[in-house]
Design an enzyme around this catalytic site. Structure first.
Site, PDB file in Angstrom:
ATOM      1  N   LYS A  85       0.853  -1.202   0.000  1.00  0.00           N
ATOM      2  CA  LYS A  85       0.000   0.000   0.000  1.00  0.00           C
ATOM      3  C   LYS A  85       0.883   1.245   0.000  1.00  0.00           C
ATOM      4  O   LYS A  85       1.055   1.916   1.013  1.00  0.00           O
ATOM      5  CB  LYS A  85      -0.944  -0.017   1.208  1.00  0.00           C
TER       6      LYS A  85
HETATM    7  N1  PMP Z   1      -7.113  -3.547  -3.209  1.00  0.00           N
HETATM    8  C1  PMP Z   1      -6.668  -2.299  -3.041  1.00  0.00           C
HETATM    9  C2  PMP Z   1      -5.978  -1.614  -4.157  1.00  0.00           C
HETATM   10  C3  PMP Z   1      -6.896  -1.647  -1.815  1.00  0.00           C
HETATM   11  O1  PMP Z   1      -6.481  -0.386  -1.624  1.00  0.00           O
HETATM   12  C4  PMP Z   1      -7.597  -2.313  -0.785  1.00  0.00           C
HETATM   13  C5  PMP Z   1      -7.875  -1.613   0.515  1.00  0.00           C
HETATM   14  N2  PMP Z   1      -6.824  -1.771   1.423  1.00  0.00           N
HETATM   15  C6  PMP Z   1      -8.017  -3.631  -1.012  1.00  0.00           C
HETATM   16  C7  PMP Z   1      -7.754  -4.218  -2.242  1.00  0.00           C
HETATM   17  C8  PMP Z   1      -8.715  -4.414   0.051  1.00  0.00           C
HETATM   18  O2  PMP Z   1      -7.795  -4.750   1.075  1.00  0.00           O
HETATM   19  P1  PMP Z   1      -8.256  -4.957   2.577  1.00  0.00           P
HETATM   20  O3  PMP Z   1      -9.309  -5.991   2.575  1.00  0.00           O
HETATM   21  O4  PMP Z   1      -7.016  -5.409   3.269  1.00  0.00           O
HETATM   22  O5  PMP Z   1      -8.738  -3.648   3.081  1.00  0.00           O
END
Ligand code: PMP
Length: 307
Positions: free
Chosen positions: A158
């Site tokens: 991220k």
């Molecule tokens: N894909 C992206 C690009 C994201 O930013 C997120 C949000 N964090 C997710 C998928 C979903 O991840 P998570 O379930 O860990 O929030």
């Protein structure tokens, strides 16, 4: 539900919301050299509980590795700081945004000489994709923007700068009248939404793109895989050609912000019966029963703030 709370945790100290500012010369502002997390704390009968705190902090510490950026706090310190920030702000439930970024020292693309600053923001936030999204489902469209190709950026981290790609995807989707966009990977296989992973149900089996389809290894995705298998469904991580979206019986997004959101229409074509499907509803029920502390927390996903 304003984007605001009383205090922000800033490099180990609590600072009033309005005073948590930085200089315009910080490296991250110019080159996107930041990493962040999105976490939720849910309201339970025992007070707020943070959902999958350990895994989110682990990803937060892992995300800056390709940037050679070291977060100067440990897993334990960050977990405690998150719990302390929620308590300090008196939230019953909230969204939590840890952010680490290269600060100000000198301005060149290689920012390794810059200090690493860390903040934790919390605020009260409802349904990310709209108030009815969870029950009614949303309309989505396949984006003309692709996700980052392997070997260009780090889809599994991220990193702030990478979210320019997410901005392209979500802005285009909204301009076309959709709530969210579905991006394909560089080879034309389904990847994910701008901030959500995606699942489809076909022939009674759940499919979701694998990590090599330029996705973030979502924590909600992991919850859904765990819950679905526990409920007796087969879950396959496989490459999904775009056309399979249109013939799926059910499609849903997963993410910390989006939780489990049904997709009822893709590019104007109805998905299944054109409303939330039964398997999606069953998964939502199990998921929300755990987040609310109403079902046994058999995988240890909750961390209570007041314990
Ligand atoms: N894909 C992206 C690009 C994201 O930013 C997120 C949000 N964090 C997710 C998928 C979903 O991840 P998570 O379930 O860990 O929030």
């Amino acid at each position: 539900m304003a984007f605001r709370s009383d205090y922000i945790w800033f490099n180990g100290e609590f600072v009033p919301w309005d005073d948590a500012t930085v200089h315009v010369g910080v490296h991250a502002l110019h080159y996107g050299s930041s990493v962040f997390e999105g976490i939720r704390a849910y309201s339970t009968s025992k007070g707020p509980a943070v959902f999958r705190l350990k895994e989110h902090v682990q990803r937060f510490l892992r995300s800056p590795r390709p940037l050679q950026m070291k977060i100067p706090f440990s897993q334990e310190q960050l977990e405690q700081a998150i719990l302390d920030t929620i308590a300090k702000n008196g939230h019953d439930s909230c969204y939590i945004r840890p952010l680490a970024f290269r600060g100000m020292e000198r301005l060149g693309v290689d920012g390794r000489a810059c200090p690493v600053e860390v903040v934790i923001m919390t605020w009260e936030w409802g349904q990310y994709l709209g108030p009815e999204a969870i029950t009614e489902g949303v309309e989505a469209g396949v984006s003309s923007w692709r996700r980052m190709a392997p070997g260009t950026l780090a889809a599994n981290c991220k990193i702030g700068g990478q979210y320019v790609n997410s901005q392209f995807i979500t802005m285009e989707a909204k301009d076309r009248g959709f709530v969210e966009g579905i991006a394909l990977d560089v080879n034309g296989f389904v990847s994910e939404g701008s901030g959500e992973n995606i699942f489809l149900l076909s022939g009674g089996r759940l499919h979701t793109p694998p990590l090599c389809a330029s996705i973030l290894d979502g924590i909600t995705r992991d919850c859904v895989i765990t819950l679905a298998r526990d409920m007796g469904y087969e879950v396959v991580e496989d490459m999904i050609p775009r056309e399979r979206l249109y013939s799926a019986d059910e499609v849903f997004f997963t993410g910390t912000a989006a939780e489990i959101t049904p997709v009822r229409l893709i590019d104007g074509l109805t998905v299944g019966a054109g409303r939330r499907g039964p398997v999606t509803a069953e998964l939502q029920d199990r998921f929300f029963a755990i987040t609310k502390g109403e079902a046994p927390d058999q995988w240890g996903w909750l961390t209570y703030v007041n314990e």
